[in-house]
Every structure is written in structure tokens, then in C-alpha cells.
Motif scaffolding. Structure first.
Motif, short mmCIF file in Angstrom:
data_model
loop_
_atom_site.label_atom_id
_atom_site.label_comp_id
_atom_site.label_asym_id
_atom_site.label_seq_id
_atom_site.Cartn_x
_atom_site.Cartn_y
_atom_site.Cartn_z
N TRP A 60 0.84 -1.20 0.00
CA TRP A 60 0.00 0.00 0.00
C TRP A 60 0.87 1.25 0.00
CZ3 TRP A 60 -1.21 -4.42 2.60
CH2 TRP A 60 -2.52 -4.92 2.50
N TYR A 61 0.46 2.26 -0.77
CA TYR A 61 1.00 3.61 -0.57
C TYR A 61 -0.05 4.36 0.22
CZ TYR A 61 4.80 3.20 -3.99
OH TYR A 61 5.93 2.87 -4.65
N GLY A 62 0.14 4.51 1.51
CA GLY A 62 -0.92 5.09 2.33
C GLY A 62 -2.14 4.19 2.26
N SER A 63 -3.25 4.72 1.74
CA SER A 63 -4.45 3.88 1.64
C SER A 63 -4.58 3.28 0.25
CB SER A 63 -5.68 4.71 1.97
OG SER A 63 -5.80 5.76 1.04
N PHE A 64 -3.66 3.64 -0.65
CA PHE A 64 -3.74 3.17 -2.03
C PHE A 64 -3.08 1.79 -2.16
CE2 PHE A 64 -1.86 3.21 -6.40
CZ PHE A 64 -3.05 3.03 -7.07
N HIS A 65 -3.87 0.81 -2.60
CA HIS A 65 -3.42 -0.58 -2.66
C HIS A 65 -2.74 -0.82 -4.01
CE1 HIS A 65 -4.67 -4.86 -1.17
NE2 HIS A 65 -3.38 -4.73 -1.39
N VAL A 66 -1.39 -0.76 -4.06
CA VAL A 66 -0.69 -0.85 -5.35
C VAL A 66 -0.54 -2.29 -5.82
CG1 VAL A 66 1.05 0.50 -6.51
CG2 VAL A 66 1.04 0.42 -4.01
N LEU A 67 -0.18 -3.20 -4.90
CA LEU A 67 0.00 -4.60 -5.27
C LEU A 67 -0.97 -5.44 -4.46
CD1 LEU A 67 3.92 -4.85 -5.39
CD2 LEU A 67 2.33 -4.56 -7.30
N GLY B 278 0.91 -4.03 -19.19
CA GLY B 278 -0.28 -3.57 -18.48
C GLY B 278 -0.39 -2.07 -18.56
N PRO B 279 -1.58 -1.55 -18.27
CA PRO B 279 -1.78 -0.11 -18.39
C PRO B 279 -0.92 0.67 -17.40
CG PRO B 279 -3.69 -1.16 -17.38
CD PRO B 279 -2.79 -2.26 -17.85
N SER B 280 -0.77 1.94 -17.68
CA SER B 280 0.02 2.82 -16.81
C SER B 280 -0.59 2.87 -15.41
CB SER B 280 0.05 4.22 -17.41
OG SER B 280 0.81 5.06 -16.61
N GLY B 281 0.27 2.80 -14.41
CA GLY B 281 -0.20 2.91 -13.04
C GLY B 281 -0.71 1.60 -12.47
N SER B 282 -0.52 0.49 -13.22
CA SER B 282 -1.05 -0.79 -12.74
C SER B 282 -0.13 -1.45 -11.72
CB SER B 282 -1.29 -1.72 -13.92
OG SER B 282 -0.09 -1.89 -14.64
N GLY B 283 1.08 -0.91 -11.54
CA GLY B 283 1.98 -1.45 -10.51
C GLY B 283 3.11 -2.30 -11.05
N LYS B 284 3.36 -2.22 -12.37
CA LYS B 284 4.43 -3.03 -12.98
C LYS B 284 5.79 -2.68 -12.40
CE LYS B 284 3.56 -1.35 -17.06
NZ LYS B 284 2.52 -0.36 -16.77
N SER B 285 6.10 -1.37 -12.40
CA SER B 285 7.40 -0.94 -11.88
C SER B 285 7.54 -1.31 -10.42
CB SER B 285 7.56 0.57 -12.02
OG SER B 285 7.46 0.94 -13.37
N THR B 286 6.47 -1.08 -9.67
CA THR B 286 6.52 -1.36 -8.24
C THR B 286 6.85 -2.83 -7.99
OG1 THR B 286 4.83 0.34 -7.98
CG2 THR B 286 5.24 -1.08 -6.09
N LEU B 287 6.18 -3.73 -8.75
CA LEU B 287 6.43 -5.16 -8.59
C LEU B 287 7.90 -5.49 -8.89
CD1 LEU B 287 5.54 -8.06 -8.17
CD2 LEU B 287 4.84 -8.14 -10.58
N ASP C 68 13.02 -2.22 -16.58
CA ASP C 68 11.79 -1.45 -16.40
C ASP C 68 11.61 -0.50 -17.57
OD1 ASP C 68 9.52 -0.30 -15.51
OD2 ASP C 68 10.38 0.62 -13.72
N GLU C 69 10.79 -0.88 -18.53
CA GLU C 69 10.54 -0.10 -19.74
C GLU C 69 11.84 0.47 -20.31
OE1 GLU C 69 7.04 2.07 -20.04
OE2 GLU C 69 6.21 1.43 -18.12
N PRO C 70 12.76 -0.40 -20.68
CA PRO C 70 14.09 0.09 -21.10
C PRO C 70 14.07 0.87 -22.40
CG PRO C 70 13.86 -2.26 -21.54
CD PRO C 70 12.66 -1.86 -20.75
N1 LIG Z 1 6.02 6.86 -3.96
C1 LIG Z 1 4.71 6.72 -4.28
N2 LIG Z 1 3.76 7.23 -3.46
C2 LIG Z 1 2.45 7.09 -3.76
N3 LIG Z 1 2.00 6.47 -4.84
C3 LIG Z 1 2.88 5.93 -5.70
C4 LIG Z 1 4.29 6.03 -5.46
N4 LIG Z 1 4.93 5.41 -6.48
C5 LIG Z 1 3.98 4.95 -7.30
N5 LIG Z 1 2.75 5.26 -6.83
C6 LIG Z 1 1.48 4.89 -7.47
O1 LIG Z 1 1.44 3.49 -7.57
C7 LIG Z 1 0.82 3.11 -8.78
C8 LIG Z 1 1.69 2.12 -9.49
O2 LIG Z 1 2.88 2.73 -9.90
P1 LIG Z 1 3.91 2.03 -10.87
O3 LIG Z 1 5.01 2.99 -11.14
O4 LIG Z 1 4.28 0.71 -10.32
O5 LIG Z 1 3.04 1.86 -12.19
P2 LIG Z 1 3.48 1.30 -13.59
O6 LIG Z 1 2.58 0.15 -13.87
O7 LIG Z 1 4.93 1.06 -13.64
O8 LIG Z 1 3.07 2.48 -14.55
P3 LIG Z 1 3.86 3.10 -15.81
O9 LIG Z 1 3.50 2.26 -16.97
O10 LIG Z 1 3.28 4.49 -15.91
O11 LIG Z 1 5.30 3.10 -15.47
C9 LIG Z 1 0.57 4.37 -9.56
O12 LIG Z 1 -0.80 4.68 -9.48
C10 LIG Z 1 1.38 5.42 -8.88
O13 LIG Z 1 0.71 6.66 -8.90
#
Ligand SMILES: Nc1ncnc2c1ncn2[C@@H]1O[C@H](COP(=O)(O)OP(=O)(O)OP(=O)(O)O)[C@@H](O)[C@H]1O
Ligand SMILES: [Mg+2]
Lengths: 256, 433
Positions: free
Chosen positions: A25-32, A49-58, A176-178
Motif C-alpha cells: 500500500w502507498y498510504g491507503s492506495f493498494h498498489v500490489l 499492463g496499463p500505466s499505473g497498474s503497478g508493474k514498476s513497483t512489482l 523497467d521499460e528500457p
Molecule cells: N512513492 C509513491 N507514493 C504514492 N503512490 C505511488 C508512489 N509510487 C507509485 N505510486 C502509485 O502506484 C501506482 C503504481 O505505480 P507504478 O510505477 O508501479 O506503475 P506502472 O505500472 O509502472 O506504470 P507506468 O506504466 O506508468 O510506469 C501508480 O498509481 C502510482 O501513482
């Protein structure tokens, strides 16, 4: 660890990355959300996957550039915890290539490549430079060794970044999206380098929207949406016969 | 690549009226003419005024007796000495305040700048509050604050406030005794004896200034200095050796601790062996005055405190901006390679941050030096108040004195800039123009 022991561990442990029940979670936002992902040794996985879906985070959880609240990540038999020693051990074996290259602008190409081998692997400078030259040749820019990153084109910079990661002789490479920050004519040179790596049997996890690359080298392709892996299958099935509506929609948008 | 390129073609002819190079040249010539004309006008006017007021010109006044006292001088000075000597006294005082101010402002500034980026909420807030408070108040006000509000109300010499370990330990002993049960009383006795063993405090503060210990040099001091020098030379040699070894074998060496060992350890060993030929004389209150120790006048203390704390606030901002200018991607890339945090900082972050920090840091050093002229407000005898103040008032030789004062500040500033420029050139990277 002796080579014998290492070999033993490798044969015993065919799993390179084992992610179980990962929640972040980022705060209350459930990323993974409850992500399970197992990458076998030598396997190549493409995550789309679409932008913001959490690929980079994973991806960034695999070398603990991000931490998480629930679940476990085991890389090459080492479970990642807050233990800094273990984190450094894992990072040594896991190379990462970033969208924005992140080369060190105050160091030459050669110094970029030898920094970690010298300071982390404690290699003699001479050996580190030989190694760097070897990998710069592999990515086809041996003549740029004395230049600074800002003097190179985007495609060349990204290939230096790949060479820099390879100089640590990692067991796993994360991308990561090289190619997302590159002009179309430079994308190919970077993808070619990655195909070459794949042919060498490198374990790879690649976040990309280059579906041609996915078809060519991936063992499995995964689709992420809203923090979940929705569908994961071998490329033929993924592209020809997707199971989920979400995947069909995504493919129709991206392939057009 | 370039050897295959065709030779540069001849520049096509451009109408001179629209040629940017011709235009630039014309503007520069015009500007130069304007400046020359202005300078000429000023010179003519000043000369006419001086002749009208019947004021002597030339530098003869340097040999004349000054006739005024100066309350702090690094070289012996009396009222009977010349203006020339007064000038040197003022110059040394300016250099002293500037040098000490620069050193302390740099240390304090870096600490606060880094603290402001601390993940610790309280530490970051305190540092932020410091910067906002200090940089938003006029410097003159701050000098007056330290001088009038903090230093003036201090007690007289006989009631001097002692600063040092001993008063602290003493207070601890008093506190323990106050607790008034057996164990505490026993502990208080022990701490009391420890306080006696430490001896009297090292530094005293009173309304006549700050009294600090004075160094003494007995015979054998030369050997200690030689040991210090040897330690420095050995450190340089050790660093070269460590670098070579790193290149050859990849083995790192604890350079930092070894340097400290050599630079501190060698002279320390010499001190002990020779029976402490160098040391500090503790100031001691005898009757109405202190014996031993050096007295720093309150004007000096107030000026150094104000200049240091004020400039440190700006340096903190410079440092913070420098560190923030290194993108997170840099730290992440270095960490992803397996570099430990310490190496990430000193191999990747600091070298890049220093490139950004040095030029504005130079500005802060120049500002501090120039701001030291505010000494005039509290009567600290810096160059400006001794020379462009007292001397100018008495002799009236405005042109010479202003010219010399200008030349001195210009020289100090240029030397500072040159030194910093040299340092900056060493750390700048080659980049595509
Ligand atoms: N440090 C952070 N604090 C709060 N929210 C974050 C933080 N980093 C990422 N997020 C949110 O987490 C979600 C996932 O981010 P992530 O970068 O993993 O997406 P992504 O799938 O890689 O997208 P993209 O294709 O745009 O790179 C996004 O909605 C982003 O706004
Ligand atoms: Mg991303």
C-alpha cells in the motif's frame, strides 16, 4: 561459497524469484494485491499492463528498491527482509536497467561499468576494466569507453546501462521499460542487445510494451491491472487466445 | 567520424547590418565609450572638489602617528603607532573574523542542510525553522542582538560563567546529592570526585568577553610540530598506496581511520614521550582578573556568532539544493548495483552534489567577508572601521583610503574566488557543451 556449493544450490534451487502473496500500500492506495509470481532459472518473463497498474513497483520489489507490507519475496534462495546485508547480497546478483538509464554523469562510461565491480566485488581495476571492455563489446559500443554519458545518444546510454549491470555478472536481470524513453530508431539496437542476452540464457523480468520482443523471447507474458496479475501464459496463447476481457482490451489498444 | 566529414564551407556573406557578430561588436564598443566618459567625469569632479577643500593627496599619511587606540590587535599596537600599522591591524582583524566565520559557517551550514533532509521529522523541522528564522532577519539586527541582548547582560568578571565539562559534572553531582537517598548520595560522592579530577572549566564568559585557554610552546614543541608534519606526509603516502592497492587487488583500506591515526596519533605520541611541551594554559580567576588564557572581546564574539549563524542558514539552503539536485534515480541505480549506503553517498551523491554546491558556496564566502564590515556597528576594529572609518575621518584623504579599501576587499574576494574556482574545476565534469 565454493563453486561446488554454488552449483549444488543452483541445481537444488531452480527457482530464481519466488513471490508469494505480495501486498503493498502507498498510504491507503493498494498498489500490489496478492501478487504471486515464480520465475524459474533461465526463464524470461514479460510484464505488460496499463500505466499505473503497478508493474514498476512489482519489479522494484525484486531488488527491494521498494518494501512491502505483506507477503514474501525470495530471490535466489535468499528471503528479502529488512536485513541490509541480505538486501545488498541480493542486489549484487540482480541487475537492473531503468527507463531513464540513470548512468552516473560524473563518471566516464568505463568508470560507470567498473564502479561496482571494484567497490562491491573488490576486483582489481585492471580485471574490472577488462570485464567492462568485454561487456561494452557485447553491447557493441567498445569505442565509447572514455566518453561521459551526456556525450552519447539515448540508445547508446541504455546499452551502457545494460553493460554496467552485466559487469556485476548478475544471475537475474530486471528491465523497467528500457525502451520507452528512446526514439524509434534506437529502440531496435537496445532490443537486439536484450535478445542477445536472452539467447545466452539470462533469467530476465522485463516490463515493456514491445509486444514483438515479448513474442520473440518471452517464455511467459503477464498482464497486470490495478495491482494484480490478471493473466499469465506463454506468448502464443497470450496473444492468439487471451482468456480475459481485460487482456483482449489491452491487446486491442496496444496492437491496434 | 570527423575525418570523413567535408571541410567547413565558407560562411555566406551577410549584410553587416544584420550580422550578429558585427552587432555584438558595435554594442560592446558603445558600452566601453560610455564607461570611459563616466570615469572621466568622476575623476575631473573629484579633483576639483579636493583642490577646493585644500586636502593633501598622496600616501604620506601612512607614516604619521595615528593617535587612536584599537581594542583588539593581533600584532602589538599603541596609540603612538602609525596609520600604516593601524591599517595592518584592521586588515588582520578582518581576515581573522572572515576566516573563522567561513570555517564555522561551513560546518554549521552543512550540518543544518543535511539535517533538513533528515527522515526524522523533528530534526528536519528544527533545521527548517532555524533557516527560516535566521535568513529572514536583517544581519545588522542579529549582530546587535548578540552584542546587546546576549553578551552585554553577562555577569562581571568575578561572577564569570564557566563553560566546560566540570560545571556539567558538578551539576550532575549536585543533582544526585539532592535526590537524598543512600545510593544517590554514594554516586554523588563519586561524581564529585570525578569533577575535582577534571579540574576547573576551560572557557569563561563575562561582560568583558570570552576567556579561552592559551597555548604554550616549551622546548621540544618543534619536535611535536615535526611529528604532525610527518603524520600529514605519511597520510598522503598512505592514501596513494591505498589507491594503488585498490587498483591492483580491489581491496579497500580504512583510509579515514588510518589518516586520523597518523595525523592525530603521531603528534600525540610525541607529546607524551616529550612530557607535553605543547599544551593549554587554563585561565584562572585571581582577584579581579584572569591570569593565563586569551580574552576575546565581546565585539569579536558577537560578530563571529552573528556572521556564522547568519551565513550558515544560507549555506544550509545551498547544501540542501545541491543534494536534492542529485536525482533519486542516481541513488537507486547505485543501490541496485549492490553498493552499500555509505559508498552510494560518497561515490555517487556527494561528488555530484558538490558540483552544484561550490559556486553558490563561494558567493556565501564572499558575502560573509563583505558583511564583516558591519563590525562598525558594534565597534569591532575591522579594516573598514579602523581605516575607512577612523583614519578617513581624521586625515580626510578620501580618495586614497577608499581606493585602498576597495582594492583590499577586491583582492580578498578575488583570492577566495580563485581558490574556490580551482577547487570547482577539479570536481567539474566534462559535458557536452
Ligand atoms: N512513492 C509513491 N507514493 C504514492 N503512490 C505511488 C508512489 N509510487 C507509485 N505510486 C502509485 O502506484 C501506482 C503504481 O505505480 P507504478 O510505477 O508501479 O506503475 P506502472 O505500472 O509502472 O506504470 P507506468 O506504466 O506508468 O510506469 C501508480 O498509481 C502510482 O501513482
Ligand atoms: Mg513504470
Amino acid at each position: 561459497m565454493t563453486p561446488q556449493q554454488q552449483e549444488l544450490r543452483q541445481t537444488r534451487n531452480p527457482v530464481a524469484v519466488d513471490i508469494v502473496g505480495l501486498n503493498k500500500w502507498y498510504g491507503s492506495f493498494h498498489v500490489l494485491r496478492d501478487v504471486d509470481l515464480r520465475i524459474a532459472r533461465g526463464e524470461r518473463i514479460v510484464i505488460a499492463g496499463p500505466s499505473g497498474s503497478g508493474k514498476s513497483t512489482l519489479l522494484r520489489c525484486i531488488n527491494r528498491l521498494e518494501d512491502w507490507q505483506e507477503g514474501s519475496v525470495v530471490v535466489d534462495g535468499v528471503e528479502l527482509t529488512d536485513d541490509l546485508k541480505k538486501i545488498e547480497d541480493v542486489r549484487r546478483e540482480v541487475g537492473m536497467v531503468f527507463q531513464q538509464f540513470n548512468l552516473f554523469p560524473h563518471l566516464t562510461v568505463m568508470q560507470n561499468c567498473t564502479l561496482a565491480p571494484i567497490w562491491v566485488r573488490h576486483m582489481p581495476r585492471k580485471a574490472a576494466e577488462d570485464l567492462a571492455r568485454h561487456y561494452l563489446e557485447r553491447v557493441q559500443i567498445p569505442e565509447q569507453a572514455g566518453k561521459y554519458p551526456s556525450q552519447l545518444s539515448g540508445g547508446q546510454q541504455q546499452r551502457v546501462a545494460i553493460a554496467r549491470a552485466l559487469c556485476m555478472q548478475p544471475k537475474i536481470m530486471l528491465f523497467d521499460e528500457p525502451t520507452s524513453a528512446l526514439d524509434p530508431e534506437m529502440i531496435k539496437e537496445v532490443l537486439d542487445t536484450m535478445v542477445m542476452l536472452a539467447e545466452d540464457g539470462m533469467t530476465m523480468a522485463v516490463v515493456t510494451h514491445e509486444m514483438g520482443f515479448a513474442r520473440q523471447v518471452a517464455n511467459r507474458v503477464a498482464l497486470m491491472d490495478a495491482g494484480q496479475i490478471i493473466e499469465m501464459s506463454e506468448p502464443a496463447r497470450f496473444f492468439e487466445n487471451p482468456q480475459h476481457e481485460r487482456t483482449k482490451l489491452f491487446l486491442s489498444q496496444i496492437l491496434r | 567520424m570527423s575525418d570523413t566529414a567535408p571541410r567547413a564551407p565558407k560562411r555566406p556573406r551577410v549584410d553587416p547590418l544584420y550580422d550578429p557578430r558585427v552587432r555584438a561588436a558595435v554594442y560592446q564598443v558603445l558600452l566601453l565609450l560610455l564607461l570611459l566618459w563616466l570615469g572621466y567625469q568622476v575623476a575631473v569632479n573629484v579633483r576639483a572638489n579636493l583642490v577646493a577643500q585644500n586636502i593633501a593627496t598622496g600616501f604620506g599619511f601612512f607614516g604619521i602617528t595615528a593617535g587612536f587606540g584599537i581594542n583588539q590587535s593581533l600584532i602589538p599596537y599603541q596609540e603612538a603607532d602609525t596609520y600604516g600599522r593601524a591599517f595592518v591591524v584592521g586588515l588582520l582583524n578582518t581576515l581573522l573574523v572572515s576566516a573563522i566565520g567561513i570555517v564555522f559557517a561551513t560546518i554549521l551550514g552543512f550540518i543544518i542542510g543535511i539535517a533538513r533532509l533528515s527522515p526524522n521529522w523533528l530534526v528536519a523541522r528544527i533545521a527548517g525553522g532555524y533557516v527560516e528564522l535566521i535568513r529572514n532577519l536583517p544581519l545588522l539586527f542579529q549582530i546587535m542582538f548578540w552584542y546587546v541582548a546576549v553578551l552585554s547582560p553577562l555577569p562581571a568578571v568575578r561572577q564569570s560563567i564557566g563553560i566546560g565539562f566540570q560545571p556539567l559534572v558538578q551539576r550532575l553531582a549536585d543533582g544526585l546529592a539532592w535526590l537524598n537517598f543512600d545510593l544517590a548520595k554514594a554516586a554523588a560522592g563519586l561524581v564529585q570526585r570525578f569533577a575535582v579530577w577534571i579540574g576547573p572549566p576551560e572557557v569563561f564568559l563575562n561582560n568583558r568577553g570570552l576567556i579561552v585557554p592559551e597555548p604554550y610552546f616549551h622546548s621540544g614543541a618543534g619536535i611535536v610540530c615535526a611529528a604532525l608534519l610527518a603524520g600529514i606526509v605519511a597520510t598522503i603516502a598512505m592514501r596513494i598506496w591505498a589507491r594503488r592497492r585498490l587498483d591492483a587487488t580491489g581491496q579497500t583500506f580504512p583510509v579515514f581511520w588510518a589518516s586520523i591515526g597518523l595525523v592525530v596519533g603521531l603528534p600525540l605520541a610525541a607529546l607524551v614521550v616529550l612530557g607535553f611541551p605543547v599544551g593549554l594554559v587554563q585561565p584562572e580567576l585571581r582577584g579581579f582578573n584572569f591570569v593565563g588564557g586569551i580574552r576575546l572581546i565581546p565585539e569579536f564574539v558577537a560578530l563571529v556568532l552573528a556572521l556564522t549563524t547568519y551565513t550558515a542558514a544560507f549555506i544550509a539552503e545551498v547544501v540542501r539544493a545541491g543534494i536534492l539536485s542529485v536525482s533519486r534515480g542516481q541513488t537507486e541505480a547505485a543501490a541496485a548495483l549492490g553498493l552499500p549506503r555509505k559508498r552510494v553517498l560518497n561515490l555517487v551523491v556527494v561528488p555530484q552534489a558538490m558540483r552544484v554546491i561550490t559556486p553558490p558556496l563561494t558567493n556565501q564566502y564572499l558575502n560573509l567577508t563583505k558583511n564583516s564590515t558591519l563590525a562598525a556597528a558594534i565597534g569591532y576594529p575591522d579594516l573598514f572601521s579602523v581605516f575607512a572609518g577612523s583614519t578617513l575621518n581624521i586625515t580626510g584623504q578620501a580618495i586614497e583610503i577608499i581606493a585602498i579599501t576597495m582594492a583590499v576587499y577586491l583582492t580578498i574576494s578575488l583570492v577566495t574566488s580563485l581558490l574556490m574556482g580551482w577547487y570547482n574545476a577539479r570536481i567539474q565534469l566534462a559535458e557536452r557543451a
